[in-house]
Design an enzyme around this catalytic site. Structure first.
Site, short mmCIF file in Angstrom:
data_model
loop_
_atom_site.label_atom_id
_atom_site.label_comp_id
_atom_site.label_asym_id
_atom_site.label_seq_id
_atom_site.Cartn_x
_atom_site.Cartn_y
_atom_site.Cartn_z
N LYS A 22 0.91 -1.15 -0.16
CA LYS A 22 0.08 0.01 -0.01
C LYS A 22 0.87 1.10 -0.12
CE LYS A 22 -1.64 1.54 4.01
NZ LYS A 22 -1.34 2.85 4.25
N ASN A 23 1.86 1.27 0.97
CA ASN A 23 2.60 2.56 1.05
C ASN A 23 3.52 2.81 -0.14
OD1 ASN A 23 1.21 2.90 3.32
ND2 ASN A 23 2.56 2.09 4.74
N ARG A 93 -3.39 9.93 4.41
CA ARG A 93 -2.39 10.60 4.96
C ARG A 93 -1.42 10.77 3.51
NH1 ARG A 93 -0.43 12.66 8.45
NH2 ARG A 93 1.58 12.97 8.60
N CYS A 117 -4.32 7.63 9.95
CA CYS A 117 -4.71 7.19 11.27
C CYS A 117 -4.19 8.13 12.52
CB CYS A 117 -3.82 5.79 11.28
SG CYS A 117 -4.62 4.34 10.50
N ARG A 122 1.62 13.40 14.05
CA ARG A 122 2.24 13.38 12.75
C ARG A 122 2.27 14.57 11.90
NH1 ARG A 122 -0.99 8.54 10.21
NH2 ARG A 122 1.00 8.06 9.27
N PRO A 123 3.36 15.58 12.63
CA PRO A 123 3.59 16.57 11.87
C PRO A 123 4.12 16.71 10.48
CG PRO A 123 5.12 16.12 13.59
CD PRO A 123 4.12 15.25 13.78
N ILE A 124 4.38 17.83 9.60
CA ILE A 124 4.94 17.62 8.42
C ILE A 124 5.98 18.68 8.36
CG2 ILE A 124 2.83 16.57 7.08
CD1 ILE A 124 2.53 19.46 6.01
N ASP A 125 6.61 19.00 9.41
CA ASP A 125 7.64 20.13 9.55
C ASP A 125 8.79 19.62 8.64
OD1 ASP A 125 7.94 18.18 11.63
OD2 ASP A 125 9.65 19.04 12.04
N GLN A 126 9.11 18.37 8.67
CA GLN A 126 10.50 17.93 7.78
C GLN A 126 10.02 17.81 6.24
OE1 GLN A 126 13.38 17.32 9.47
NE2 GLN A 126 12.35 18.06 11.08
N ASP A 305 4.43 -0.61 12.20
CA ASP A 305 3.08 -1.01 11.81
C ASP A 305 2.92 -2.34 12.09
OD1 ASP A 305 3.37 0.89 8.69
OD2 ASP A 305 2.92 1.50 10.48
N ARG A 397 -8.67 -0.03 4.57
CA ARG A 397 -7.88 1.24 4.02
C ARG A 397 -6.83 0.48 3.45
NH1 ARG A 397 -6.32 6.02 7.69
NH2 ARG A 397 -4.78 5.92 5.77
C1 EPZ Z 1 4.41 6.25 6.97
O1 EPZ Z 1 3.81 7.22 7.60
C2 EPZ Z 1 3.47 5.22 6.63
N1 EPZ Z 1 2.38 5.75 5.88
C3 EPZ Z 1 2.83 4.59 8.06
O2 EPZ Z 1 2.17 3.46 7.74
C4 EPZ Z 1 4.26 4.09 9.06
O3 EPZ Z 1 3.79 3.81 10.11
C5 EPZ Z 1 5.21 5.26 9.16
O4 EPZ Z 1 5.55 5.84 7.45
C6 EPZ Z 1 6.41 4.62 9.47
O5 EPZ Z 1 7.01 3.81 8.71
C7 EPZ Z 1 2.32 5.59 4.57
O6 EPZ Z 1 3.27 5.37 4.01
C8 EPZ Z 1 1.09 6.38 3.81
P1 EPZ Z 1 7.11 9.07 9.34
P2 EPZ Z 1 4.56 8.74 7.67
O7 EPZ Z 1 6.93 10.39 8.52
O8 EPZ Z 1 5.32 8.81 6.46
C9 EPZ Z 1 7.69 12.17 12.80
C10 EPZ Z 1 0.10 2.25 7.79
O9 EPZ Z 1 -0.16 1.76 8.79
N2 EPZ Z 1 7.53 13.31 11.80
O10 EPZ Z 1 7.95 8.20 8.83
O11 EPZ Z 1 3.65 9.81 8.32
C11 EPZ Z 1 6.41 11.31 12.83
O12 EPZ Z 1 5.54 12.32 13.80
C12 EPZ Z 1 0.47 3.66 8.28
O13 EPZ Z 1 0.28 1.90 6.48
C13 EPZ Z 1 7.94 14.53 12.14
O14 EPZ Z 1 8.31 14.71 13.06
O15 EPZ Z 1 5.33 8.50 8.82
C14 EPZ Z 1 6.64 10.07 13.46
O16 EPZ Z 1 6.75 10.17 15.07
C15 EPZ Z 1 0.40 3.88 9.45
N3 EPZ Z 1 8.06 15.53 11.26
C16 EPZ Z 1 8.01 9.80 12.85
O17 EPZ Z 1 8.54 11.26 12.22
C17 EPZ Z 1 7.68 15.20 9.94
O18 EPZ Z 1 7.48 16.17 8.90
C18 EPZ Z 1 7.88 8.85 11.54
O19 EPZ Z 1 6.92 9.34 10.79
C19 EPZ Z 1 7.29 13.92 9.76
C20 EPZ Z 1 7.52 12.91 10.37
#
Ligand code: EPZ
Length: 430
Positions: A22-23, A93, A117, A122-126, A305, A397
């Protein structure tokens, strides 16, 4: 009332075909709009998230032809807008990958802030940090992320947090930039590699995907391609843990065993027999499960996950275990539901302290999010009596035909929509 009704107690036995990741599919679908040539993508899982993303793509003029249930032909030549603000897009997302793709190709985008979810802030600052480093102007306009760029120039981006989403979005925004982008502290997940491979098959120049330093040399355009998505390591891991929890014997097929190494290692540690072949992994659970300590980590560590699924198994093991969630802040919401089934679990901060019990008891429970929902279904499959799982839209989903695949393995499970359906199920299962 869309629910799963489950009558537990049957060991799950047999083979299950694993679908596309999916991802990876979400990232690659978004990336496919970056070429004006036709793109054929195979092995897309037929789940709600991919459906919603394709709806969003069609809303800006992308033509999507479904060649079969898992194959699409995408033509983005006639894209007529860069704004995706409809409410439905907030349900997923991965909508934010369109920010990187539209900005990278058209130097502008308006995309509603993502949903997804509820497992943490889940910020997007990065993501924003990376886009800005490439010279893209990013503003927030009442919940809509707005990007604009004159020229996108390659840059050196250091992610403060290992983020799958940010890694993918920066890759998308940089692939057509002027010059080279170096992305440090990048995520190494298989779906990051799959996206890089897809983009390179379209003529991009991306090196180092799968390591924590990805180098992207901007190219002038991307051409069409035919590409098949990798298998879903989390769907595979979910069925592997279903074998562990139900004392079953399941072979997951169409997988890449390397992507499952941390999952296989944990299953062996807790007492399962795991055997691998080229594209399949077999899990046999014949002995009592042993306790373990597990901490979720970015790939290649144990996946966040898979955290609910291993907790469901450890709650049936003979002893005390600790599950530590190091990625998300709020990923234990399923524990209350498991406690209703008799589990002995206490959550302290970002750890769950688990004392094993002999057996779950069936109960009426709710899926709090996608992966926890799947894990609770597995608990119901092992429980004594009947379990109903509500809010299964979360599960749908990310899992295609979840209950049908489980039925093929011997599970007594039905997707029910009315009280009448539930009564019929209870009569049938006694
Ligand atoms: C992806 O989410 C996946 N979703 C998630 O799968 C998965 O759990 C996650 O990666 C980790 O592997 C999709 O690919 C659609 P991250 P994502 O950015 O990209 C923090 C599922 O079940 N962060 O790697 O949102 C964040 O808060 C879903 O399929 C920041 O601080 O995850 C988290 O603590 C659930 N700032 C950590 O990083 C940012 O700008 C990892 O998040 C981005 C993230």
């Amino acid at each position: 009332m869309d629910q799963y009704a489950i009558h537990g107690g049957n060991p799950l036995v047999g083979e299950v075909e694993i679908g596309g990741a999916k991802n990876a599919a979400l990232a690659i679908l978004a990336a496919s709009i970056m070429t004006d040539d036709p793109v054929i993508i195979e092995n897309i899982p037929d789940v709600r998230d991919t459906k919603v993303l394709m709806q969003a793509m069609e809303s800006i003029g992308v033509i999507i032809e479904h060649l079969d249930r898992h194959t699409v032909k995408i033509n983005s030549r006639l894209i007529n807008g860069y704004s995706i603000e409809k409410d439905y897009i907030k349900k997923i997302r991965a909508s934010y990958y369109l920010i990187g793709a539209l900005s990278g190709k058209y130097k502008q985008a308006r995309v509603a802030l993502p949903g997804g979810c509820n497992i943490g802030l889940r910020p997007i600052d990065q993501h924003i940090k990376g886009l800005k480093a490439l010279g893209i102007d990013v503003t927030l306009d009442f919940g809509i992320i707005v990007t604009e760029a004159g020229q996108i120039k390659g840059s050196h981006v250091y992610l403060d947090v290992v983020s799958v989403g940010a890694t993918i979005n920066v890759m998308l925004a940089a692939v057509l930039a002027e010059g080279q982008t170096t992305l440090e502290n990048a995520a190494k997940e298989p779906h990051v590699v799959d996206l890089a491979n897809f983009l390179n098959s379209c003529g991009a120049n991306i090196k180092g995907a799968g390591t924590d330093v990805i180098r992207i040399k901007g190219v002038s355009r991307l051409h069409g391609t035919e590409y098949a998505i990798i298998p879903d390591q989390i769907e595979a891991g979910t069925f592997m843990f279903a074998a562990a929890v139900t004392k079953g014997d399941i072979t997951v097929k169409n997988v890449i065993p390397k992507h499952l190494e941390s999952i296989s290692a944990k299953l062996m540690e807790i007492g399962c027999e795991v055997s691998e072949s080229d594209d399949a992994v077999r899990v046999v659970s014949a002995k009592p499960l042993r306790p373990s300590h597990v901490k979720t980590l970015p790939y290649p560590g144990f996946p966040t996950d898979m955290q609910p699924q291993i907790a469901v198994a450890l709650a049936l093991s003979e002893g005390s275990s600790i599950v530590t969630e190091s990625i998300f802040e709020n990923r234990f919401r399923y524990v209350d539901e498991l406690v209703r089934m008799g589990a002995n679990i206490k959550v302290e901060g970002n750890s769950a302290i688990i004392n094993g019990i002999p057996k779950y008891m069936g109960a009426s429970i709710q899926a709090p999010d996608l992966r926890a929902g799947a894990a609770l279904v597995i608990a119901g499959l092992a429980a004594e009596g009947t379990t109903t799982v509500d809010d299964i839209r979360y599960i749908e989903r990310g899992y295609e035909d979840f209950h049908l695949k489980l039925k093929l393995l011997g599970a007594q499970i039905e997707r029910i929509e009315t009280e009448r359906d539930l009564q019929k199920f209870n009569l049938k299962t006694g």
